[in-house]
Design an enzyme around this catalytic site. Structure first.
Site, PDB file in Angstrom:
ATOM      1  N   HIS A  60       0.849  -1.194   0.000  1.00 40.43           N
ATOM      2  CA  HIS A  60       0.000   0.000   0.000  1.00 40.43           C
ATOM      3  C   HIS A  60       0.884   1.243   0.000  1.00 40.43           C
ATOM      4  O   HIS A  60       1.924   1.281   0.672  1.00 40.43           O
ATOM      5  CB  HIS A  60      -0.904  -0.007   1.235  1.00 40.43           C
ATOM      6  CG  HIS A  60      -1.872   1.122   1.295  1.00 40.43           C
ATOM      7  ND1 HIS A  60      -2.741   1.416   0.270  1.00 40.43           N
ATOM      8  CD2 HIS A  60      -2.116   2.050   2.273  1.00 40.43           C
ATOM      9  CE1 HIS A  60      -3.482   2.453   0.610  1.00 40.43           C
ATOM     10  NE2 HIS A  60      -3.113   2.863   1.810  1.00 40.43           N
ATOM     11  N   ASP A  86      -3.960   8.652   3.678  1.00 38.23           N
ATOM     12  CA  ASP A  86      -4.094   7.197   3.501  1.00 38.23           C
ATOM     13  C   ASP A  86      -5.431   6.952   2.822  1.00 38.23           C
ATOM     14  O   ASP A  86      -6.493   7.187   3.407  1.00 38.23           O
ATOM     15  CB  ASP A  86      -4.028   6.478   4.848  1.00 38.23           C
ATOM     16  CG  ASP A  86      -4.171   4.966   4.712  1.00 38.23           C
ATOM     17  OD1 ASP A  86      -4.177   4.468   3.575  1.00 38.23           O
ATOM     18  OD2 ASP A  86      -4.277   4.284   5.758  1.00 38.23           O
ATOM     19  N   CYS A  98      -4.058   2.905  -4.926  1.00 33.17           N
ATOM     20  CA  CYS A  98      -3.554   3.765  -3.845  1.00 33.17           C
ATOM     21  C   CYS A  98      -2.497   4.745  -4.349  1.00 33.17           C
ATOM     22  O   CYS A  98      -2.469   5.913  -3.932  1.00 33.17           O
ATOM     23  CB  CYS A  98      -2.999   2.909  -2.713  1.00 33.17           C
ATOM     24  SG  CYS A  98      -1.832   1.645  -3.254  1.00 33.17           S
TER      25      CYS A  98
END
EC number: 3.4.22.-
Length: 401
Positions: A275, A292, A345
């Site tokens: 991630h 995030d 992401c």
């Protein structure tokens, strides 16, 4: 001359026995007789032993059931019966009598007979209880659930086709492109990228080198791989914003294990559970911004905010401001941004950085579409624009400052 002894007293000499004369009973018949006697005695002994064994293994009542066993008779003998013939009497003489009419038949009301007790119906055999299988024990899933699962799978496939996964090379090219639009941004290399274990040391090292450049001193930190020393010093002198991309994987617990996991996934060509995270160090605004797209993939936002606040106090000492302004902390995402996607992401981090460069006080995350497909369609437009813009940039090379 005669002997003085009497002749009559002399015993006559015994003549020698003739061995040729027959003996009355010879030795051989005697042996045969002894053998017959022994055999007879042995047979009798075996019969006695056999009968003894039978008596041991069978009781008296069992022996009576054998056909050869004598049955017991009553002790009293039956007395013989003497039958005397009795003459039959002669039939009487028939005397005629006057005929009398038959008595009248009197009909009586019939009394109802007592009802017979009804026999209960035969009991039917009970049906066997159905055996429940594992499928019967599982709860029934409504049809709507399957419909939603199918729609979710179709939505994920659509999103994955819209926004592909971005690796470190594309992210670095995107940073180089942003530098051409906003010269205050320094395009930090993402190979190897920072991790959750060393991003603080990396930020402190860059700020220490920036102070050294402003003082005219040599830098002490490591030089970038794709940037010359002089070009790097010029970037440090002009920069006001540090975009620090962090690579995170939930399995490794140390920096060395994280690097090993990163290497293994790169060899396989798979993203796995990795991630991308983004920490923006705004030197001019004295602000730390944490983004995030999965909201709480690393840790709860409250815990991350406390950790960054402690780090901000450390930065106040490493790089103090002239007006004694302190670093502040901001958690950008308030929810999961990349819903329905597991590999967008990196693109979301670049999209948020672009929004922040245009407006540091942006609230673009609050204006995102609710529908995940529509949200990623907007992201796909940004991705296509960036991929088209970085095609003219040199491969893995810092732009000149």
């Amino acid at each position: 001359m005669l002997s003085p002894t009497n002749s009559t007293s002399k015993t006559a000499p015994v003549p020698p026995r003739d061995s040729s004369k027959p003996v009355l009973i010879s030795e051989e018949p005697r042996n045969q007789l002894l053998q017959k006697v022994a055999r007879t005695a042995l047979a009798v002994l075996l019969v006695v032993v056999t009968l003894g064994l039978i008596l041991l293994f069978y009781s008296f009542s069992d022996l009576q059931s054998f056909p050869w066993c004598c049955q017991t008779h009553p002790s009293t003998k039956e007395q013989p019966t003497i039958s005397i013939p009795v003459p039959l009497p002669s039939p009487p003489l028939a005397v005629p009598r006057p005929s009398t009419p038959p008595p009248p038949v009197i009909s009586r009301p019939s009394t109802p007979s007592a009802p017979k007790p009804s026999t209960p119906p035969p009991l039917l055999p009970k049906a066997p209880k159905p055996v429940k299988t594992q499928e019967d024990l599982l709860p029934l899933v409504p049809e709507q659930v399957f419909v939603e699962m199918y729609e979710d799978m179709a939505r994920r496939q659509t999103i994955e086709a819209l926004v592909p996964a971005w690796d470190s090379d594309i992210i670095f090219k995107c940073l180089c492109y942003f530098h051409t639009l906003y010269p205050g941004l320094i395009p930090l290399e993402t190979f190897p990228p920072a991790t959750i274990f060393n991003f603080k040391q990396k930020i402190i090292s860059i700020l220490e080198d920036k102070k050294a450049v402003l003082r005219g001193e040599p830098i002490k930190g490591p030089l970038p791989i794709c940037c010359s020393k002089e070009n790097y010093r010029r970037h440090l002198q002009r920069t006001t914003l540090l975009p620090v991309f962090m690579w995170y994987h939930p399995t490794p617990k140390t920096l060395s294990d994280t690097m090993q996991t990163m290497k293994q996934l790169a060899i396989k060509g798979s993203v796995g559970a990795s991630h991308w995270l983004l920490v923006i160090v705004d030197i001019q605004a004295r602000r730390l911004v944490y983004f995030d797209s999965l909201y709480n993939y690393v840790m709860p936002p409250e815990n991350m905010k406390k950790e960054l606040q402690s780090f901000a106090q450390q930065l106040d000492q490493v790089y103090p401001a002239y007006d004694s302004k302190k670093f502040s902390v901001k958690i950008a995402a308030k929810e999961v941004i990349q819903r329905g996607s597991g590999s967008s992401c990196g693109a979301w981090c670049c999209q948020f950085l672009h929004w922040y460069l245009k407006d540091p006080l942006t609230d673009a995350l609050n204006d995102l579409p609710v529908d995940s497909v529509e949200r990623h369609e907007n992201l796909a437009s940004f991705v296509q624009a960036c991929e088209a813009a970085v095609q003219d940039l040199p491969e893995l090379s810092w732009p000149e400052a």
